[in-house]
Motif scaffolding. Structure first.
Motif, PDB file in Angstrom:
ATOM      1  N   GLU A 134       1.168  -6.509  -4.473  1.00  0.00           N
ATOM      2  CA  GLU A 134      -0.278  -6.617  -4.637  1.00  0.00           C
ATOM      3  C   GLU A 134      -0.955  -5.469  -3.895  1.00  0.00           C
ATOM      4  O   GLU A 134      -0.868  -5.393  -2.669  1.00  0.00           O
ATOM      5  CB  GLU A 134      -0.777  -7.954  -4.106  1.00  0.00           C
ATOM      6  N   PHE A 135      -1.618  -4.605  -4.662  1.00  0.00           N
ATOM      7  CA  PHE A 135      -2.297  -3.447  -4.093  1.00  0.00           C
ATOM      8  C   PHE A 135      -3.800  -3.707  -3.995  1.00  0.00           C
ATOM      9  O   PHE A 135      -4.342  -4.523  -4.752  1.00  0.00           O
ATOM     10  CB  PHE A 135      -2.064  -2.215  -4.970  1.00  0.00           C
ATOM     11  N   ALA A 144       3.738  -4.996 -10.259  1.00  0.00           N
ATOM     12  CA  ALA A 144       2.594  -4.868  -9.354  1.00  0.00           C
ATOM     13  C   ALA A 144       1.293  -5.296 -10.027  1.00  0.00           C
ATOM     14  O   ALA A 144       1.182  -5.339 -11.246  1.00  0.00           O
ATOM     15  CB  ALA A 144       2.481  -3.431  -8.866  1.00  0.00           C
ATOM     16  N   THR A 145       0.319  -5.609  -9.187  1.00  0.00           N
ATOM     17  CA  THR A 145      -1.007  -5.960  -9.623  1.00  0.00           C
ATOM     18  C   THR A 145      -1.980  -5.569  -8.518  1.00  0.00           C
ATOM     19  O   THR A 145      -1.571  -5.084  -7.471  1.00  0.00           O
ATOM     20  CB  THR A 145      -1.108  -7.476  -9.937  1.00  0.00           C
ATOM     21  N   TRP A 146      -3.256  -5.814  -8.758  1.00  0.00           N
ATOM     22  CA  TRP A 146      -4.259  -5.578  -7.720  1.00  0.00           C
ATOM     23  C   TRP A 146      -4.654  -6.929  -7.137  1.00  0.00           C
ATOM     24  O   TRP A 146      -4.630  -7.942  -7.832  1.00  0.00           O
ATOM     25  CB  TRP A 146      -5.483  -4.882  -8.304  1.00  0.00           C
ATOM     26  N   ARG A 204       0.865  -1.184   0.000  1.00  0.00           N
ATOM     27  CA  ARG A 204       0.000   0.000   0.000  1.00  0.00           C
ATOM     28  C   ARG A 204       0.896   1.226   0.000  1.00  0.00           C
ATOM     29  O   ARG A 204       2.070   1.150   0.372  1.00  0.00           O
ATOM     30  CB  ARG A 204      -0.950   0.008   1.190  1.00  0.00           C
ATOM     31  N   LYS A 217       4.403  -0.378 -11.889  1.00  0.00           N
ATOM     32  CA  LYS A 217       3.460  -1.192 -12.679  1.00  0.00           C
ATOM     33  C   LYS A 217       4.064  -2.480 -13.221  1.00  0.00           C
ATOM     34  O   LYS A 217       3.386  -3.508 -13.245  1.00  0.00           O
ATOM     35  CB  LYS A 217       2.832  -0.367 -13.787  1.00  0.00           C
ATOM     36  N   GLN A 268      -6.546   1.252  -4.953  1.00  0.00           N
ATOM     37  CA  GLN A 268      -5.289   1.999  -4.875  1.00  0.00           C
ATOM     38  C   GLN A 268      -4.652   2.113  -6.253  1.00  0.00           C
ATOM     39  O   GLN A 268      -4.543   1.128  -6.992  1.00  0.00           O
ATOM     40  CB  GLN A 268      -4.306   1.319  -3.930  1.00  0.00           C
ATOM     41  N   GLU A 269      -4.225   3.317  -6.595  1.00  0.00           N
ATOM     42  CA  GLU A 269      -3.533   3.529  -7.863  1.00  0.00           C
ATOM     43  C   GLU A 269      -2.097   3.031  -7.750  1.00  0.00           C
ATOM     44  O   GLU A 269      -1.425   3.264  -6.748  1.00  0.00           O
ATOM     45  CB  GLU A 269      -3.541   5.014  -8.219  1.00  0.00           C
ATOM     46  N   ILE A 270      -1.639   2.348  -8.786  1.00  0.00           N
ATOM     47  CA  ILE A 270      -0.265   1.849  -8.816  1.00  0.00           C
ATOM     48  C   ILE A 270       0.584   2.865  -9.574  1.00  0.00           C
ATOM     49  O   ILE A 270       0.301   3.166 -10.732  1.00  0.00           O
ATOM     50  CB  ILE A 270      -0.184   0.467  -9.497  1.00  0.00           C
ATOM     51  N   LEU A 289       5.781   3.678   0.329  1.00  0.00           N
ATOM     52  CA  LEU A 289       5.322   2.344  -0.030  1.00  0.00           C
ATOM     53  C   LEU A 289       5.541   1.432   1.169  1.00  0.00           C
ATOM     54  O   LEU A 289       6.645   1.378   1.722  1.00  0.00           O
ATOM     55  CB  LEU A 289       6.101   1.815  -1.231  1.00  0.00           C
ATOM     56  N   GLN A 349      11.805  -1.692  -8.149  1.00  0.00           N
ATOM     57  CA  GLN A 349      11.221  -2.303  -9.347  1.00  0.00           C
ATOM     58  C   GLN A 349      12.248  -3.173 -10.063  1.00  0.00           C
ATOM     59  O   GLN A 349      11.985  -4.304 -10.428  1.00  0.00           O
ATOM     60  CB  GLN A 349      10.695  -1.202 -10.274  1.00  0.00           C
TER      61      GLN A 349
END
Length: 97
Positions: A79-80, A94-96, A4, A91, A84-86, A10, A59
């Motif tokens: 994992e967000f 990351a993923t949701w 988050r 990106k 939440q905007e990445i 972060l 990253q």
């Protein structure tokens, strides 16, 4: 790894950061020390914190360990929450949820 962002910091959930094991895998221990070395805060019983200045390094580090094939995707991907905007720099790793 559950992640988050709050106030431009972060956070990686404390239960998802890699554990250091004295007699553990060299790759996993290297991963632990690499993540810890760029963290602003990395306490045992709290979420690890990363300043925006190191997000590009994070990253690249996550991509490198992801591509090595030694660690699973859940260990190397952020994992967000769906709301939440990445950030663009994160990106690729990351993923949701």
């Amino acid at each position: 790894m559950r992640a988050r962002i709050e106030q431009q910091i972060l956070f990686i959930h404390q239960d998802d950061v890699p554990p250091y094991k004295k007699s553990g895998s060299v790759v996993r221990n290297s991963y632990f020390w690499a993540l810890r070395s760029i963290a602003a805060q990395a306490h045992r019983s709290r979420d690890w914190e990363y300043d925006p200045e190191v997000w590009l390094a994070l990253q690249r580090m996550l991509l490198s360990f992801m591509e090595s094939g030694y660690l699973g995707i859940h260990e190397t991907q952020l994992e967000f929450a769906p709301n939440q905007e990445i950030p663009a720099v994160l990106k690729p790793v990351a993923t949701w949820e």
